[in-house]
Motif scaffolding. Structure first.
Motif, PDB file in Angstrom:
ATOM      1  N   SER A   1       0.828  -1.213   0.000  1.00  0.00           N
ATOM      2  CA  SER A   1       0.000   0.000   0.000  1.00  0.00           C
ATOM      3  C   SER A   1       0.856   1.254   0.000  1.00  0.00           C
TER       4      SER A   1
ATOM      5  N   LYS B   1       1.772   2.144  -3.355  1.00  0.00           N
ATOM      6  CA  LYS B   1       0.652   2.738  -4.109  1.00  0.00           C
ATOM      7  C   LYS B   1       0.448   4.200  -3.715  1.00  0.00           C
TER       8      LYS B   1
ATOM      9  N   ASP C   1       3.047   6.023  -5.557  1.00  0.00           N
ATOM     10  CA  ASP C   1       2.693   6.092  -6.989  1.00  0.00           C
ATOM     11  C   ASP C   1       1.647   7.181  -7.219  1.00  0.00           C
ATOM     12  N   GLN C   2       0.633   7.192  -6.373  1.00  0.00           N
ATOM     13  CA  GLN C   2      -0.476   8.135  -6.596  1.00  0.00           C
ATOM     14  C   GLN C   2      -0.028   9.588  -6.470  1.00  0.00           C
TER      15      GLN C   2
END
Ligand code: ME8
Length: 656
Positions: free
Chosen positions: A471, A474, A477-478
Motif C-alpha cells: 500500500s 501505491k 505512486d499516486q
C-alpha cells in the motif's frame, strides 16, 4: 562504501499444526524491522524457518498415520502451510531453514561433538518417571494426576543414560550479561530471568534423549538424539553456513543483531543460548527481544486451547497490509495484547480509511481538480501557518527512527499518524476549495498548500513502507513520487518531491469496513471452522451398568411396516406412524424425528419398534411403543437413522 550488515531472526516455528495469528505477529514484526533496515541502506539478512524435530511431532505424525517427515512436509510446504502463509503476508525473509535439512543436521552433530570434546557436554543419568507399557520417560510436571499422560497408568522412578550440558559453569557469565548489558530486552524481562532461574541455581541441562528417535542422532553414540532446543537454537548459525558448506556468510552476518522471540521462550534464548555460544567460543547476539502474546478472551492463543484466529481468513477479508498494520499499530511489542475483530476493524477504519485514505484521496483529487494533476512551478513560499506541519515533517524521520531502534513499532507508527492527522487538519485550516475560487490571485498559495500535503504523504508513505509495503508503494505512486524521493535520505528531507509532481489517481486503498456485517461474517466463519475441527463422528458413550438377561428379554422388539406417516399438526418434531405390527390391528406410534425424514419417504418401509412400552400421550395423541433409531453426532450436528430391515421380513416378526 561497504554496507553495514544487519542480521535478524524470528523463532523457528513448530510445524505441529497450522500457524495462527499469534505466530504471524512475530514474523510481521521481524519483517517490518528487516524492511526498515533495508530502507536505511543496511545489508540485511532476515532468517525464519521451522523447528521440525522432537517427540511432539513424532507423536502427531504417528496419530496421522504418516512418517514425521511426511507430516512436517505437509505443514511446511503444503497448501496454506508455513511457507504459503509467509508469502501471503508479504514476508521478505532472505532465508528459510528447516531443521530437517541435511546441512543443518550435519552441523548440529559437529556442534554437539565439539562441546562434548571440550568437556562441556558429559554423559550422566537422567532421572525421571517411566511408563513401562508405553516405554516412555516423563518429567514430574508432565504427569497427569501422577500417572502417564498417554495411557493414564502408574509410572515408576527410573534412570536413563543421557548427555548433559554444563549450564551451571556459565551461570555467572550469563547473569553478568543479563544484568550489565542491554542483551535482553525489554529490560523488564531481566529480573524474571535472574531471580527465577539463575539465582536459585542453574542446573546442568539434559541435552540428549533415548526415549524417541525423531531428532538429530548423536553420531558418536547411537540411540541418543540431540535435545530439540540445542538443535533449534543453533539454526541461527547453521543457516549462515556455520560448520557446513551450504552457505558461507557466517563470518559476515554472525553475530545476530537481534533475535525476536515470544516471552515464553526468552529463557532458552537469554540463558541457554548465550551459555552454549560461550562454550563454543562464538560471539553473542546483540539483543534478544522478548515480545508479548496476542491473547484471545484473555488467554494465550493456542491450537491446543482451540482459541486461534486464522490469518488466512483475516487477510482475505481485510487485506494483508491492513492485517500487518493492525498487529503492529495496536499492541506495544513488549506487552501482551487482546485480539478482537472489533479492534481490528476499528484500527482499519480510523487510521487507514479515515486518516491515511482520506488524506490521500482528498489531496490527489484536489491536485487533479485545481491543477489538472500537475502542480505548477510557481508556488508561494511557506507561510507562517505552514510552520507547524513543516516542522513536524522535518523532524518526523528522527522521531520515527528513535522508536524503531527500540523496536517500539506502535510508537513509530504513532509518530507517522501524528503527521497524517496534522495534515488532515491543515486541509481544513487552509480550505483549498476557498482558495480555488480565485486561482489567479491564490494559485501560488494553493499550489504551496497542495505541495505540503503531497510532501506529508510522501514522507509518511516512505516510513510506512516497512509496515504496509504494497500500500505504501501505491501511495507513493499516486502522489507521483520519483525513485529518488522514495529513499530513507529523502524521508528526512522536506522538499525532496519535485515541485511539479504529477499525481495519478488510483483506487481507494483502504475502503471503510461495515463493522457489523464484517463481524457477523467472521463469527459465521469461526463457527464453521469450529465445526470443521470437531471430531467427525461422536458416539454416545456405552452404558456400563449391566442389565440382567431376564429384564432384557422382557423388551418386545418387532418388525413393523409403515402404512401411513403424517406430520403432527402444531408440532415441529413429531411424526405420527400408522403401523402394521402383524396383529391385524393398526398400531400408532409418535416419534420426534420430523427433522430427519419427510413422512412420505417412510411409507412402505419395514422398521423396528419396541411394542410393550406403556402408552404415552404426546400433543394429545396416544403413542403405543417406540421406533428404534441409530444416533450419533457429526461435525457437531445430531444425526439419526431409523433402523430399517429387509422388506422380506413379515410385519410382527420378533427380533431377538
Ligand atoms: O517456540 N502471540 O515454536 P512455536 C504471540 N520452535 N506470539 C505467539 C503466540 C501468540 N498467541 N503463539 C505463539 C517455538 N507465538 C520453538 C522456537 S527458536 C530457536 C525455537 C510465538 O511454534 C511464540 O511465542 O511454539 C514463539 O516465539 C513463536 O510463536 C514460535 O512458537
Amino acid at each position: 562504501m561497504e554496507k553495514k550488515k544487519f542480521y535478524i531472526t524470528t523463532p523457528i516455528y513448530y510445524p505441529s499444526d497450522k500457524l495462527h495469528i499469534g505466530h504471524t505477529y512475530c514474523t510481521v514484526a521481524t519483517d517490518a524491522m528487516a524492511r526498515y533496515k533495508r530502507l536505511q541502506g543496511y545489508d540485511v539478512c532476515f532468517l525464519t524457518g521451522t523447528d521440525e524435530h522432537g517427540q511432539k511431532i513424532e507423536t502427531k505424525a504417528a496419530e496421522a498415520g504418516v512418517t514425521p517427515k511426511e507430516f512436517v512436509d505437509r505443514i511446511v510446504e503444503g497448501p496454506q502451510g508455513v511457507k504459503d502463509l509467509w508469502k501471503l503476508m508479504n514476508i521478505s525473509n532472505d532465508r528459510f531453514i528447516r531443521t530437517t535439512d541435511d546441512y543443518h543436521v550435519a552441523s548440529i552433530q559437529k556442534i554437539f561433538k565439539r562441546m562434548y570434546e571440550k568437556g562441556d557436554i558429559y554423559k550422566g543419568a537422567y532421572k525421571g518417571k517411566y511408563c513401562t507399557p508405553c516405554e516412555s520417560f516423563w518429567t514430574e510436571s508432565q504427569l497427569v494426576n501422577g500417572c502417564c499422560p498417554d495411557c493414564g497408568r502408574p509410572v515408576v522412578d527410573a534412570e536413563e543414560e543421557a548427555y548433559f550440558f554444563r549450564l551451571s559453569k556459565y551461570a555467572d557469565r550469563v547473569q553478568d550479561l543479563l544484568e550489565n548489558t542491554d542483551f535482553l530486552q525489554p529490560r523488564s524481562r531481566v529480573n524474571e530471568m535472574v531471580n527465577n532461574f539463575i539465582k536459585p541455581g542453574l542446573e546442568d541441562l539434559c541435552v540428549s534423549r533415548t526415549s524417541f528417535t525423531w531428532g538429530v542422532p548423536v553420531d558418536f553414540d547411537p540411540g541418543h538424539v540431540v535435545y530439540v532446543w540445542v538443535d533449534a537454537l543453533f539454526n541461527y548459525t547453521t543457516a549462515l553456513g556455520f560448520l557446513n558448506d551450504k552457505y558461507d556468510d557466517y563470518d559476515h552476518y554472525w553475530p545476530a543483531d537481534v533475535h525476536f522471540v515470544g516471552k515464553e521462550i526468552v529463557r532458552f534464548h537469554s540463558i541457554i543460548w548465550p551459555a552454549m555460544l560461550m562454550s563454543m567460543e562464538m560471539p553473542l547476539p546483540g539483543h534478544v527481544f522478548g515480545h508479548g502474546w496476542l491473547l484471545l478472551d484473555g488467554g494465550k492463543m493456542s491450537k491446543s486451547k482451540g482459541n486461534v484466529v486464522d490469518p488466512y481468513i483475516l487477510a482475505e477479508k481485510f487485506g494483508v497490509d491492513a492485517l500487518r498494520f493492525f498487529l503492529l499499530r495496536t499492541f506495544p511489542f513488549g506487552s501482551d495484547g487482546n485480539f478482537s475483530n472489533e479492534s481490528l476493524i476499528q484500527t482499519i477504519n480510523v487510521d487507514l480509511a479515515n486518516d491515511l485514505g482520506n488524506l490521500l484521496s482528498r489531496t490527489v483529487s484536489m491536485v487533479g481538480k485545481y491543477f489538472g494533476g500537475t502542480l505548477p512551478d510557481v508556488q508561494a513560499e511557506d507561510a507562517e501557518k505552514d510552520a507547524e506541519l513543516v516542522q513536524l515533517l522535518t523532524s518526523l524521520r528522527a522521531r520515527y527512527e528513535e522508536q524503531m531502534e527500540h523496536y517500539a513499532f506502535q510508537n513509530a507508527l504513532a509518530e507517522v499518524f501524528k503527521v497524517i492527522s496534522r495534515a488532515n487538519k491543515y486541509i481544513d485550516e487552509n480550505a483549498p476549495w476557498v482558495l480555488a475560487k480565485d486561482l489567479e490571485q491564490n494559485g501560488p498559495r494553493l499550489a504551496r498548500v497542495m505541495y505540503n500535503l503531497l510532501e506529508a504523504l510522501r514522507m509518511a508513505g516512505i516510513l510506512l513502507s516497512p509496515f504496509i509495503p504494497a500500500s505504501a508503494e501505491k501511495v507513493l505512486d499516486q502522489i507521483g513520487a520519483c525513485g529518488g524521493c522514495r529513499t530513507w535520505e529523502s524521508a528526512g528531507t522536506y522538499g525532496s518531491l519535485s515541485r511539479t509532481a504529477a499525481v495519478q489517481r488510483g483506487d481507494n486503498l483502504f475502503p471503510r469496513i461495515d463493522a457489523e456485517a464484517a463481524i457477523a461474517e467472521l463469527e459465521a466463519a469461526a463457527e464453521a471452522a469450529r465445526k470443521a475441527a470437531l471430531p467427525a463422528i461422536e458416539l454416545e458413550p456405552q452404558l456400563t451398568e449391566p442389565v440382567d438377561f431376564d429384564t432384557f428379554c422382557k423388551s418386545d422388539f418387532r418388525a413393523v411396516k409403515v402404512k401411513d406417516c403424517q406430520r403432527v399438526k402444531k408440532s415441529e418434531k413429531l411424526l405420527k406412524f400408522t403401523l402394521d405390527d402383524g396383529t391385524g390391528t393398526d398400531r400408532q406410534i409418535l416419534s420426534g424425528i420430523a427433522r430427519f425424514y419427510q413422512p412420505e419417504e417412510l411409507v412402505g418401509k419395514t422398521l423396528v419398534a419396541i411394542v410393550n412400552l406403556p402408552p404415552r400421550k404426546m400433543m394429545g395423541q396416544e403413542s403405543c411403543g417406540m421406533l428404534i433409531s441409530a444416533v450419533h453426532t457429526e461435525k457437531g450436528e445430531e444425526k439419526l437413522h431409523l433402523l430399517m430391515v429387509d422388506d422380506a421380513i413379515p410385519a410382527g416378526a420378533k427380533l431377538c
